[in-house]
Design a protein around this motif. Structure first.
Motif, PDB file in Angstrom:
ATOM      1  N   HIS A  49       0.864  -1.177   0.000  1.00  0.00           N
ATOM      2  CA  HIS A  49       0.000   0.000   0.000  1.00  0.00           C
ATOM      3  C   HIS A  49       0.903   1.229   0.000  1.00  0.00           C
ATOM      4  O   HIS A  49       1.584   1.513   0.984  1.00  0.00           O
ATOM      5  N   TYR A  53      -0.606   9.556   0.236  1.00  0.00           N
ATOM      6  CA  TYR A  53      -1.035   9.580   1.642  1.00  0.00           C
ATOM      7  C   TYR A  53       0.105   9.239   2.590  1.00  0.00           C
ATOM      8  O   TYR A  53       0.073   9.597   3.774  1.00  0.00           O
ATOM      9  N   SER A  54       1.128   8.529   2.091  1.00  0.00           N
ATOM     10  CA  SER A  54       2.248   8.145   2.963  1.00  0.00           C
ATOM     11  C   SER A  54       2.973   9.368   3.522  1.00  0.00           C
ATOM     12  O   SER A  54       3.590   9.293   4.588  1.00  0.00           O
ATOM     13  N   GLU A  60      -3.580   4.920   4.802  1.00  0.00           N
ATOM     14  CA  GLU A  60      -4.142   5.193   3.474  1.00  0.00           C
ATOM     15  C   GLU A  60      -5.545   5.787   3.530  1.00  0.00           C
ATOM     16  O   GLU A  60      -6.032   6.300   2.522  1.00  0.00           O
ATOM     17  N   HIS A 108      -5.712   4.064  -5.057  1.00  0.00           N
ATOM     18  CA  HIS A 108      -6.466   3.786  -3.834  1.00  0.00           C
ATOM     19  C   HIS A 108      -7.680   4.711  -3.783  1.00  0.00           C
ATOM     20  O   HIS A 108      -8.026   5.390  -4.761  1.00  0.00           O
ATOM     21  N   GLY A 288      -1.358   1.393   4.893  1.00  0.00           N
ATOM     22  CA  GLY A 288      -0.462   2.436   4.435  1.00  0.00           C
ATOM     23  C   GLY A 288       0.475   2.874   5.558  1.00  0.00           C
ATOM     24  O   GLY A 288       0.221   2.602   6.739  1.00  0.00           O
TER      25      GLY A 288
END
Length: 436
Positions: A49, A53-54, A60, A108, A288
């Motif tokens: 994942h 967003y990381s 996530e 995603h 994530g």
């Protein structure tokens, strides 16, 4: 936002507008059946994942969980510059762990595409300073090392106006507008066409998000037919937590083993089909990258997850969430290597097996190859124990580790087994039973 008038989308609509009839009954091709068998034998894969967003280090689902407005979230790609990403390193990590395939998020729920899409400029190549197609690089590295590549693809999109009517999630995100559902379906078909045209042979498509709009017409008949037309061997799985749908090639289970329901959304035993199975699970507590996640599973927990999955006749898809710089956390690399070391010694009892004839319990599971049964005793036994109801005659029973015979006896209650305490393994004591 979508690029209008792109040749690929137009070509796709022209190709499919002539025949939109539903698949009456899906008949898998020879190459698809062979791929199913390979998948069932593979037993172990790496789930990845990774997305913009990381950067926020909060998993996530951060866009939904923190109700980040569209215009605010759109700033994230400008910060995404994973200069430490190395596709060959990722593939080597998977190989060292004894994994046979990789499944990675191509898009995603935040709607950001991690590949060079021509039907949406909201992607890693066009919107980030990094500007490279990481899916292309990963596909090349996988092909070089003989690792199959699967694509996770979200059905949900919190960014696209055409994901409308909305579902259960993302409703607190400011800036979402109304759109056209049919246009969204066309968009997904065009993106799937790209993924199945531009990246070589793909192991499978891993759908997620059906549960957001459970009663929606996702047009799976057309989507699944499109995938199998483009790549007949490509396996289709859908994380809808229910009965298999026409056109699907394997059944997936999220965190729960098949038939379990510890999560509250596990698939009921009555809904488990006969297709190959896969359980997906996290190496810590998050999918994530989550900066504050301290729930790293121990070596024993991870090996037990793999062994139990195999005992339920399922693969294990074990997830890591790479950091925004493109590196996988060292503690995760180390954990994966520990599993790989265990598999180098014990892989014969996992790869290519089916669920054994001894049903799973809290203390053991069994795997099987033909007339060879592997009993994985996961909890140490200080006294002889009985496999209840086991009436099958056996030729021999010995420790897998050193081939020493162990004492067994058929009783009225089942098969009694006695393992010397000094011969027991703290993680998994494996008994090789040859059936008559």
């Amino acid at each position: 936002m979508k690029v209008k008038g792109v040749f690929l989308a137009i070509l796709f609509v022209l190709m499919t507008s002539k025949n939109v009839s539903a698949q009456i009954k899906y008949e898998p091709t020879k190459s698809n059946l062979e791929a199913r068998q390979w998948f069932e034998d593979a037993k172990f894969g790496l789930f990845i994942h990774w997305g913009v967003y990381s950067i926020l280090g909060a998993g996530e689902w951060v866009m939904n969980n923190q109700n980040i407005a569209i215009d605010a979230y759109e700033k994230l790609p400008s910060f995404f510059n994973p200069t430490k990403f190395n596709a060959e390193e990722w593939v080597q990590i998977a190989k060292n762990a004894g994994m046979e395939y990789i499944t990675i998020t191509t898009r995603h729920h935040d709607g950001f595409s991690m590949y060079d899409s021509e039907v949406s400029d909201y992607n890693i190549v066009k919107k980030t300073p990094y500007g490279r197609d990481i899916i292309k690089e990963l596909s090349e590295a996988c092909n070089k090392e003989g690792i199959k590549l699967f694509f996770y693809y979200s059905l949900i999109d919190w960014h696209d106006d055409d994901y409308f009517p909305r579902g259960k999630t993302g409703n607190g995100i400011d800036g979402r507008k109304e759109g056209n559902w049919s246009a969204y379906i066309r968009f997904m078909k065009a993106q799937l066409t790209e993924l199945l045209t531009n990246y070589g042979e793909i192991g499978g498509i891993w759908f997620d998000g059906d549960w957001d709009k459970k009663n929606e017409n996702w047009q799976y008949d057309e989507i699944y037919e499109l995938i199998h037309d483009l790549q007949p061997q490509c396996l289709i799985g859908n994380n809808h937590h229910g009965l298999l749908k026409n056109g699907e090639d394997f059944q997936m289970f999220e965190r729960d083993l098949p038939g379990e329901n510890k999560t509250g959304f596990g698939t009921q035993k009555s809904n488990i089909g006969k297709l190959p199975k896969e359980v997906c699970a996290t190496i810590n507590g998050s999918w994530g990258f989550n900066l504050q996640d301290r729930m790293h599973k121990s070596k024993k927990e991870l090996i037990h997850y793999l062994v139990r999955a195999s005992g339920f006749g399922s693969n294990l898809l074990l997830n890591v969430g790479p950091m925004p710089n493109g590196k996988i956390q060292e503690e995760h690399i180390n954990s994966l290597a520990e599993i790989g070391d265990w598999l180098k010694i014990n892989g014969e009892t996992i790869y290519g097996t089916k669920a054994g004839i001894i049903p799973p319990s809290t203390d053991w599971v069994s795997t099987q190859k033909g007339g060879v049964l592997y009993l994985h005793v996961l909890e140490n036994k200080t006294k002889p124990f009985i496999i209840s109801g086991f009436k099958t005659r056996i030729k021999s029973a010995k420790l897998f580790s050193n081939k020493r015979k162990i004492k067994t006896k058929h009783t009225k209650d089942g098969l009694q087994i006695e393992i010397p305490e000094a011969s027991q393994n703290e993680i998994d004591t494996i008994i090789e039973i040859i059936l008559k």
